[in-house]
Design a protein around this motif. Sequence first.
Motif, short mmCIF file in Angstrom:
data_model
loop_
_atom_site.label_atom_id
_atom_site.label_comp_id
_atom_site.label_asym_id
_atom_site.label_seq_id
_atom_site.Cartn_x
_atom_site.Cartn_y
_atom_site.Cartn_z
N ASN A 12 19.15 -5.43 -12.05
CA ASN A 12 20.04 -6.00 -13.05
C ASN A 12 21.31 -6.45 -12.33
N TYR A 13 21.56 -7.76 -12.31
CA TYR A 13 22.73 -8.28 -11.60
C TYR A 13 23.29 -9.51 -12.30
N GLU A 14 24.47 -9.90 -11.88
CA GLU A 14 25.18 -11.04 -12.48
C GLU A 14 25.65 -11.97 -11.37
N ASN A 54 22.67 -2.45 -7.90
CA ASN A 54 21.98 -3.20 -8.95
C ASN A 54 20.52 -2.80 -9.09
N VAL A 55 20.02 -1.96 -8.20
CA VAL A 55 18.61 -1.57 -8.19
C VAL A 55 18.49 -0.13 -8.67
N LYS A 56 17.67 0.08 -9.70
CA LYS A 56 17.45 1.42 -10.26
C LYS A 56 15.96 1.72 -10.28
N PHE A 57 15.65 3.01 -10.12
CA PHE A 57 14.25 3.46 -10.15
C PHE A 57 14.09 4.52 -11.22
N ALA A 69 0.83 -1.20 0.00
CA ALA A 69 0.00 0.00 0.00
C ALA A 69 0.87 1.25 0.00
N GLY A 70 0.59 2.17 -0.91
CA GLY A 70 1.27 3.45 -0.97
C GLY A 70 2.67 3.42 -1.54
N VAL A 71 3.06 2.33 -2.19
CA VAL A 71 4.43 2.23 -2.71
C VAL A 71 4.70 3.24 -3.82
N ALA A 72 3.69 3.62 -4.56
CA ALA A 72 3.87 4.59 -5.65
C ALA A 72 4.24 5.97 -5.13
N ASP A 73 3.89 6.26 -3.89
CA ASP A 73 4.17 7.58 -3.31
C ASP A 73 5.41 7.59 -2.43
N MET A 74 6.05 6.46 -2.25
CA MET A 74 7.25 6.39 -1.40
C MET A 74 8.46 6.89 -2.19
N ASP A 75 9.49 7.28 -1.45
CA ASP A 75 10.73 7.65 -2.14
C ASP A 75 11.54 6.39 -2.42
N PRO A 76 12.42 6.42 -3.42
CA PRO A 76 13.17 5.22 -3.81
C PRO A 76 13.98 4.59 -2.69
N ALA A 77 14.53 5.40 -1.78
CA ALA A 77 15.32 4.84 -0.68
C ALA A 77 14.46 3.95 0.21
N ARG A 78 13.23 4.36 0.47
CA ARG A 78 12.32 3.57 1.31
C ARG A 78 11.92 2.28 0.58
N ILE A 79 11.64 2.39 -0.72
CA ILE A 79 11.27 1.21 -1.50
C ILE A 79 12.43 0.22 -1.53
N GLN A 80 13.64 0.74 -1.72
CA GLN A 80 14.82 -0.12 -1.76
C GLN A 80 15.03 -0.80 -0.42
N ASP A 81 14.80 -0.10 0.67
CA ASP A 81 14.92 -0.69 2.01
C ASP A 81 13.91 -1.84 2.19
N LEU A 82 12.68 -1.62 1.77
CA LEU A 82 11.66 -2.68 1.85
C LEU A 82 12.04 -3.88 0.99
N PHE A 83 12.58 -3.60 -0.19
CA PHE A 83 13.00 -4.66 -1.11
C PHE A 83 14.10 -5.53 -0.49
N PHE A 84 15.11 -4.89 0.07
CA PHE A 84 16.22 -5.65 0.66
C PHE A 84 15.82 -6.37 1.94
N ARG A 85 14.84 -5.86 2.65
CA ARG A 85 14.32 -6.61 3.80
C ARG A 85 13.66 -7.90 3.34
#
Length: 125
Positions: free
Chosen positions: A96-98, A81-84, A51-67
């Motif tokens: 994008n990773y190897e 490797n993560v771009k927004f 919920a609300g991911v479209a309004d979050m800043d990329p740093a917060r989204i990246q933190d949730l992703f890595f959790r």
Amino acid sequence: MKRKQRGLSLVGFLLVLAVVGFAAYIGIKLFPMYQEYYAVRSAMKGLATEAGVADMDPARIQDLFFRRLYINYSEHVKPQNVKFERTQGGWKMRVNYEVRRPLVGNLDVVGRFDTTQELTRRGGE
């Protein structure tokens, strides 16, 4: 007139066993790479439904992703490797990773993975 039935000779059996063994060895080397890729995809799809991911800043989204990745013991995906990219109504997330794993001697197997996910107000459609 009777014909003699013949089975697989010992040399033939060993050859078949070697081919099957090598295929199993390759599968054992490749499976963790693809397991990690599917964990990345799962984490990205999970973020799309957040919920609300479209309004979050990329740093917060990246933190949730890595959790989410931490739970799956992912070790090859790094923050670089993560771009927004900003889109109409949200974000487009690209990972994008190897992964390079030793195969036999000085031969390596390399997997390149590149995936994107829309993070919008509509739930990642």
